[in-house]
Design an enzyme around this catalytic site. Structure first.
Site, mmCIF file in Angstrom:
data_model
loop_
_atom_site.group_PDB
_atom_site.id
_atom_site.type_symbol
_atom_site.label_atom_id
_atom_site.label_comp_id
_atom_site.label_asym_id
_atom_site.label_seq_id
_atom_site.Cartn_x
_atom_site.Cartn_y
_atom_site.Cartn_z
ATOM 1 N N LYS A 1 0.852 -1.190 0.000
ATOM 2 C CA LYS A 1 0.000 0.000 0.000
ATOM 3 C C LYS A 1 0.877 1.223 0.000
ATOM 4 C CE LYS A 1 -4.449 0.964 0.321
ATOM 5 N NZ LYS A 1 -5.589 0.073 0.055
HETATM 6 N N1 GLU Z 1 -7.130 0.358 -3.132
HETATM 7 C C1 GLU Z 1 -7.948 -0.788 -3.394
HETATM 8 C C2 GLU Z 1 -8.028 -1.693 -2.186
HETATM 9 O O1 GLU Z 1 -7.890 -1.256 -1.075
HETATM 10 C C3 GLU Z 1 -7.548 -1.491 -4.679
HETATM 11 C C4 GLU Z 1 -6.192 -2.105 -4.693
HETATM 12 C C5 GLU Z 1 -5.762 -2.651 -6.045
HETATM 13 O O2 GLU Z 1 -6.582 -2.682 -6.958
HETATM 14 O O3 GLU Z 1 -4.604 -3.026 -6.150
HETATM 15 O O4 GLU Z 1 -8.320 -2.850 -2.280
#
Ligand code: GLU
Length: 477
Positions: free
Chosen positions: A107
């Protein structure tokens, strides 16, 4: 407000992890290896803006590399901090394992108020942040693939993809370095709605299991259910809109930054969203329904389903006991703290946990990444062949009917639908639906078959941790 003795977001995730591993048979060493966050890179960079140098702080955290690339969004918010990014990266690991997206967890975040900058400035800031991550392979099609999160969307992903392509001019897979891109840049139809659509599919699957519905003391069927949604951003908007338009749910309250709109007859989600986009994100003045300034209090409204789709920690030890919804669907990441989770569990509230409920986004990101690597749109080879086969069948049925004088006629709208080969959007939705059904079933199987597993969240952790553990073991750990 969070109670002072409330654990941090990352501690909350760890406590939930601990609750699950206690019921598993993992060696303490492996357990610790899975729990910890592998690395967090912090970067401070300057951008010359409005005549002076502005310094920004950003993070990219990698929780687990049992599979690569690692995957997870990039968030733009003033509240971004290391603890939060690490908690979110851990959730990505478990989320990907649960929905069988072949990624580790990561993240990113940038401490910024995106509304304080204009488009051109945001592009400069994003490109610079991307540059810092790309040069350390923290954005890379084979190693680390970001996506949108709070405060970011297609536009930012397009800048990141372009920045990567500029820095890797001969990489044929450059566009696979990030997902959630606009469709003209290798993005996937249905990615924008995917997380909200996943929430809808999750609820549909929940209601296919009468025992589970009974555990939440709800009547069968999604139609007519009274729903409270917190957050009308990308996730909350699509979830609320699809549930009201396609499943006949009644959205009786929408909670946003400046308060809540409450209407027992059901709110028009599209009209509320349009109002917000015309009024700088504010609900004030929305015609017909007065705005209740105390938005948080609306979480405690009497309803059938509560969907927190805004951010973490909104249901905490201070308000958990007052939450009346018998079913909570965590469309946001971490909306219920560990302390609140314990209170709600004791009261028998059924919680469809974040790592499952909001996994639609990363699922469709997986499809996008695969499409980018294969350099061909889904369905391109099969669509017309599928149509030709269906046509053969229809023509044969019609011939039989007239030869034998049976007088059968196929309804025109049936014929139209039957003769249509699947396009990319249909395939994406089918893949997402299948993923959400399968993941729910793997989670509920643990919940239902083990007396020591009391809730879906613990079951979800057990399924996910078990898969991560298997992967580490086969690597020789
Ligand atoms: N930000 C989104 C999540 O928390 C998508 C992550 C992604 O598609 O890699 O799942």
């Amino acid at each position: 407000m969070l109670a002072t003795n409330e654990p941090s977001f990352r501690e909350s995730v760890d406590l939930m992890f601990n609750r699950a591993v206690r019921l598993m048979d993992l060696s303490p060493g492996l357990e610790q290896k899975i729990r910890v966050c592998n690395s967090t890179y912090t970067v401070r960079f300057g951008v010359r803006l409005r005549g002076k140098i502005e310094t920004f702080t950003g993070y990219r955290s990698v929780h687990s590399e049992h599979m690569e690339p690692v995957k997870g969004g990039i968030r733009y918010a003033m509240s971004v901090n290391q603890d939060e990014v690490e908690a979110l990266a851990a959730l990505m690991t478990y989320k990907c394992a649960l929905v069988e997206a072949p990624f580790g967890g990561s993240k990113g975040g940038l401490c910024i108020d995106p509304r304080a900058w204009d488009t051109h400035e945001l592009e400069q800031i994003t490109r610079r942040f991307a540059y810092e991550l790309i040069k350390r392979d923290l954005i890379h099609p084979a190693q680390n693939v970001p996506a949108p999160d709070m405060g970011t969307g297609e536009r930012e992903m397009a800048w990141i993809a372009d920045q990567y392509a500029r820095m890797h001019t001969t990489d044929i897979n450059a566009w696979a370095c990030v997902t959630g891109k606009p469709t003209h840049m290798g993005g996937m139809k249905g990615r924008v709605e995917a997380t909200g659509r996943g929430v809808q599919y999750a609820l549909r699957e929940f209601f296919r299991h009468p025992e589970d519905v009974a555990a939440a003391h709800l009547t069968p069927g999604l139609a007519g259910k009274r729903v409270v949604v917190q957050g009308l951003g990308n996730v909350g908007y699509h979830a609320a809109k699809l549930l009201s338009e396609e499943d006949d749910c009644r959205i009786i309250a929408i909670i946003e930054r400046d308060g809540a709109l409450v209407d027992e007859n059901g709110l028009d989600v599209q009209a509320v969203r349009d109002w917000m986009s015309q009024h700088e994100g504010s609900l004030a003045g929305y015609p017909g329904t007065g705005l209740t300034p105390d938005g948080a209090a609306a979480l405690e409204l009497d309803c059938d389903i509560l969907i927190p789709a805004a951010m973490e920690g909104v249901i905490h030890q201070g308000n958990a006991a007052r939450i009346k919804a018998p079913l909570i669907v965590e469309a946001a990441n971490g909306p219920i703290t560990f302390g609140a989770d314990e209170i709600l569990r004791q009261r028998g509230t059924v919680i469809i946990p974040d790592m499952y409920a909001n996994a639609g986004g990363v699922t469709v990101s997986y499809f996008e990444w695969v499409k980018n690597l294969s350099h061909i749109r889904f369905g391109r080879m099969q669509r017309r062949a599928e149509e030709a086969r269906s046509r053969l069948l229809v023509e044969e049925l019609e011939r039989l009917s007239s030869d034998k004088g049976l007088g059968w006629t196929l309804a025109e709208d049936f014929k139209d639908r039957f003769l249509q080969g699947s396009d990319e959007l249909e395939l994406v939705r089918s893949g997402l639906d299948d993923t959400m059904r399968t993941a729910y079933q793997s989670m509920r199987e643990v919940w239902r078959s083990r007396d020591d597993v009391e809730d879906l969240r613990t079951a979800a952790y057990i399924v996910a941790i078990d898969r991560v553990a298997k992967s580490y073991r086969s690597k020789g750990l």
